[in-house]
Design a protein around this motif. Structure first.
Motif, mmCIF file in Angstrom:
data_model
loop_
_atom_site.group_PDB
_atom_site.id
_atom_site.type_symbol
_atom_site.label_atom_id
_atom_site.label_comp_id
_atom_site.label_asym_id
_atom_site.label_seq_id
_atom_site.Cartn_x
_atom_site.Cartn_y
_atom_site.Cartn_z
ATOM 1 N N LEU A 1 56.997 40.502 44.285
ATOM 2 C CA LEU A 1 56.769 39.923 43.026
ATOM 3 C C LEU A 1 56.760 38.434 43.523
ATOM 4 N N THR A 2 57.963 37.965 44.312
ATOM 5 C CA THR A 2 58.015 36.564 44.479
ATOM 6 C C THR A 2 57.243 36.222 45.558
ATOM 7 N N GLY A 3 56.918 36.853 46.298
ATOM 8 C CA GLY A 3 55.965 36.549 47.531
ATOM 9 C C GLY A 3 54.519 36.478 47.087
ATOM 10 N N LEU A 4 54.134 37.569 46.084
ATOM 11 C CA LEU A 4 52.797 37.572 45.319
ATOM 12 C C LEU A 4 52.507 36.287 44.658
ATOM 13 N N ARG A 5 53.733 35.853 44.048
ATOM 14 C CA ARG A 5 53.581 34.636 43.260
ATOM 15 C C ARG A 5 53.281 33.465 43.927
ATOM 16 N N PHE B 1 48.874 42.840 50.183
ATOM 17 C CA PHE B 1 49.116 41.497 49.481
ATOM 18 C C PHE B 1 48.169 40.715 49.612
ATOM 19 N N GLN B 2 47.429 40.460 50.625
ATOM 20 C CA GLN B 2 46.433 39.747 51.072
ATOM 21 C C GLN B 2 45.188 40.092 50.543
ATOM 22 N N GLU B 3 44.957 41.401 50.072
ATOM 23 C CA GLU B 3 43.801 41.938 49.483
ATOM 24 C C GLU B 3 44.035 41.753 48.121
ATOM 25 N N ILE B 4 45.249 41.871 47.636
ATOM 26 C CA ILE B 4 45.469 41.334 46.179
ATOM 27 C C ILE B 4 44.945 40.094 45.984
ATOM 28 N N ASN B 5 45.519 38.995 46.484
ATOM 29 C CA ASN B 5 45.053 37.586 46.618
ATOM 30 C C ASN B 5 43.465 37.470 46.585
ATOM 31 N N GLU B 6 42.907 38.134 47.495
ATOM 32 C CA GLU B 6 41.624 37.994 48.000
ATOM 33 C C GLU B 6 40.726 38.529 46.578
ATOM 34 N N ALA B 7 41.064 39.612 46.159
ATOM 35 C CA ALA B 7 40.490 40.127 44.978
ATOM 36 C C ALA B 7 40.755 39.385 43.550
ATOM 37 N N ALA C 1 63.962 38.134 35.034
ATOM 38 C CA ALA C 1 62.645 38.139 35.798
ATOM 39 C C ALA C 1 62.459 36.979 36.655
ATOM 40 N N PRO C 2 61.711 37.358 37.963
ATOM 41 C CA PRO C 2 61.276 36.136 38.874
ATOM 42 C C PRO C 2 60.622 35.048 37.987
ATOM 43 N N GLU D 1 65.167 45.640 43.847
ATOM 44 C CA GLU D 1 65.148 44.364 44.888
ATOM 45 C C GLU D 1 64.023 44.293 45.490
ATOM 46 N N ASP D 2 63.501 45.474 46.012
ATOM 47 C CA ASP D 2 62.353 45.356 46.741
ATOM 48 C C ASP D 2 61.193 44.830 45.975
ATOM 49 N N ALA D 3 60.954 45.062 44.753
ATOM 50 C CA ALA D 3 59.952 44.959 43.680
ATOM 51 C C ALA D 3 59.983 43.414 43.567
#
Length: 191
Positions: free
Chosen positions: A137-141, A105-111, A163-164, A131-133
């Motif tokens: 997605l909520t955390g990544l948002r 996740f942090q790498e997605i954010n940094e990229a 959708a979230p 549910e995990d997805a």
């Protein structure tokens, strides 16, 4: 050999929509139902990857916004959906940065910040729990900068009613091209 014949006969866009999408769905369902051994599913996947990579490399189209980052999250190893999306986006003239699978996740954010992407697009196969997805997605948002859109698609979202917030769920591959057109229409060209 059959895949190459289909690609040659249909062209890349129709090959993805008319051949690969249904064939990949059928292979995935057969594997999930125990009707297809893992080695045959992997053989299919590798054969498709070879053809898609070659076809994508041969696309000679100028890239323009949106700049889109493609990846999957940890625990999601399946990449065929991403490759089909990459081909459709490139044919639509979008700039694509593909990071492969299982990006932390942090790498997605940094990229996303480093490459100044407009969209982060993620794929979730049927092997990923819905549910995990949604949690991912909520955390990544919450992690990504507000102007960065999140697109998510794949079999994990079949039957999802809502959708979230701040996430665009792509119900099928046709939605990729529709959302690309919608994104371009919503961006102020003067800004």
């Amino acid at each position: 050999h059959w895949l190459q014949q289909q690609l040659n006969g249909h062209g890349l866009r129709a090959f993805i929509h008319q051949v690969l999408a249904p064939a990949t769905r059928a292979v995935g369902e057969a594997w999930a139902n125990g009707e297809l051994p893992i080695h045959k599913e992997h053989l299919y996947t590798e054969a498709v990857k070879v053809r898609l990579r070659k076809a994508i490399a041969e696309l000679d189209l100028p890239a323009s916004p949106p700049r889109t980052l493609l990846t999957t999250v940890p625990g999601e190893q399946h990449s065929l959906g991403l490759m089909m999306v990459e081909a459709l986006l490139r044919m639509g003239g979008a700039e694509v940065i593909s990071l492969g699978t299982e990006m932390p996740f942090q790498e997605i954010n940094e990229a996303a910040a480093h490459y100044q992407v407009d969209i982060v697009a993620l794929s979730f196969s049927a092997s990923f729990q819905t549910e995990d997805a949604i949690v991912v997605l909520t955390g990544l948002r919450q992690l990504l900068a507000d102007p960065t859109a999140i697109w998510a698609g794949g079999a994990a979202f079949r039957g999802l009613k809502t959708a979230p917030q701040g996430i665009t769920i792509l119900g099928d591959l046709n939605a990729v091209e529709r959302e690309l057109t919608r994104w371009r229409g919503s961006v102020d060209p003067v800004a």
